[in-house]
Design an enzyme around this catalytic site. Sequence first.
Site, PDB file in Angstrom:
ATOM      1  N   CYS A 100       0.835  -1.210   0.000  1.00 27.60           N
ATOM      2  CA  CYS A 100       0.000   0.000   0.000  1.00 27.60           C
ATOM      3  C   CYS A 100       0.873   1.264   0.000  1.00 27.60           C
ATOM      4  CB  CYS A 100      -0.919   0.003   1.222  1.00 27.60           C
ATOM      5  SG  CYS A 100      -1.953   1.473   1.252  1.00 27.60           S
ATOM      6  N   ASP A 203      -2.241  -3.984 -14.513  1.00 27.87           N
ATOM      7  CA  ASP A 203      -2.625  -3.578 -15.868  1.00 27.87           C
ATOM      8  C   ASP A 203      -3.157  -4.703 -16.748  1.00 27.87           C
ATOM      9  OD1 ASP A 203      -1.647  -1.194 -14.956  1.00 27.87           O
ATOM     10  OD2 ASP A 203       0.210  -1.257 -16.119  1.00 27.87           O
TER      11      ASP A 203
END
Length: 340
Positions: A100, A203
């Site tokens: 994160c 992606d």
Amino acid sequence: MNSGGVNSFPLFLAPMAGVTNTVFRSICREHGADVLTSEFVSAEGIFHRNQRTREYLEFLPTERPVGVQLFGGNPEHLAEAAKHVVDWVNPDFIDLNFGCPVNKVVCKQGGSALLKDCPLLERVADAVVRAVAPLSVTAKIRIGWDEKTINATRTAKILEDCGIQRLAVHGRTKAQGYSGEADWNVIAEVAATVKMPVIGNGDITCAQTALRRKNESGVSGLMIGRAAMSNPWIFQEIRTLMETGAEAIPATIEQRWALILGHCRQEIIWRKDENFAMRAMRARLMAYTRGMPGGRHLRGALAQVASLGQLEGLVSNHLAELKAGQLELVTDGSSSRPYL
Ligand SMILES: Cc1cc2nc3c(=O)[nH]c(=O)nc-3n(C[C@H](O)[C@H](O)[C@H](O)COP(=O)(O)O)c2cc1C
């Protein structure tokens, strides 16, 4: 480790804060996601028995295999928190968040902060693995802190030596946030270096990309995040392409609206408050309608939606306008393919 027991090349729904609650996870499971993970949960919140934090742990039996992802930077508190989670909800695995990039997590030594403090990362992983053994502990990392300190293979080896059983690698650095492209060369390097299954992430926008990443990187599975937010069918589409070599027929606009309305209805039941649920759904409606014909006008209206009835009205109008040929069947450029 059995990576889900469903498929030899499993597809994972990426943990996403504010997105992958039990309702959305269930939708993705119905559409072919093999393994699910909660959004990240604060180990400190669990440690201090915060009731709100505990609500993030809820899952349905149909979600299995499902894991709970924890973040934090204190090994003892993480170990205690992991034990509580196992006692309370008995997930199939505990996942540790080492990726994160958000400041309020990083400044407390959580998430990607541990990528530049390998001794602490090792202590965290070791403490949690010991605390919940024999339950599987998995981890999710980014490839490094920034482009000068890409250390994913080193991090992966440390985690494997601690007994981490599976590693998801998001091919970006902390410094990148969500900009630039995921570096699949580094993901492939990690997959070639360690024995534990490595799950590639970053992606994957369609089945063709997924197949290419599978073939080129040597990973043991793929993890999909943002693309699932606008297209939960992506898991089935990937599976169909991998198993048959043929492209799945994309969902029609009617099917998409049916799924979106179903999502809203489930969210209302789960949150027990229609207005609150529909407001929470606004961002999700934006993701779902990316690339839909008439998108700009539609999205303006969706941004204000406050009840299910209001949304149902918008949907009827949208479908009627489409049938009357008032909207062109073209995308607004935000999606790579037209809707049927
Ligand atoms: C809204 C949002 C919330 C996210 N929350 C988490 C999280 O709680 N835990 C985590 O490990 N990653 C989180 N991520 C990162 C995703 O799991 C994933 O690594 C990233 O989106 C790249 O994958 P994608 O290109 O398929 O979206 C989040 C991403 C987004 C967009």
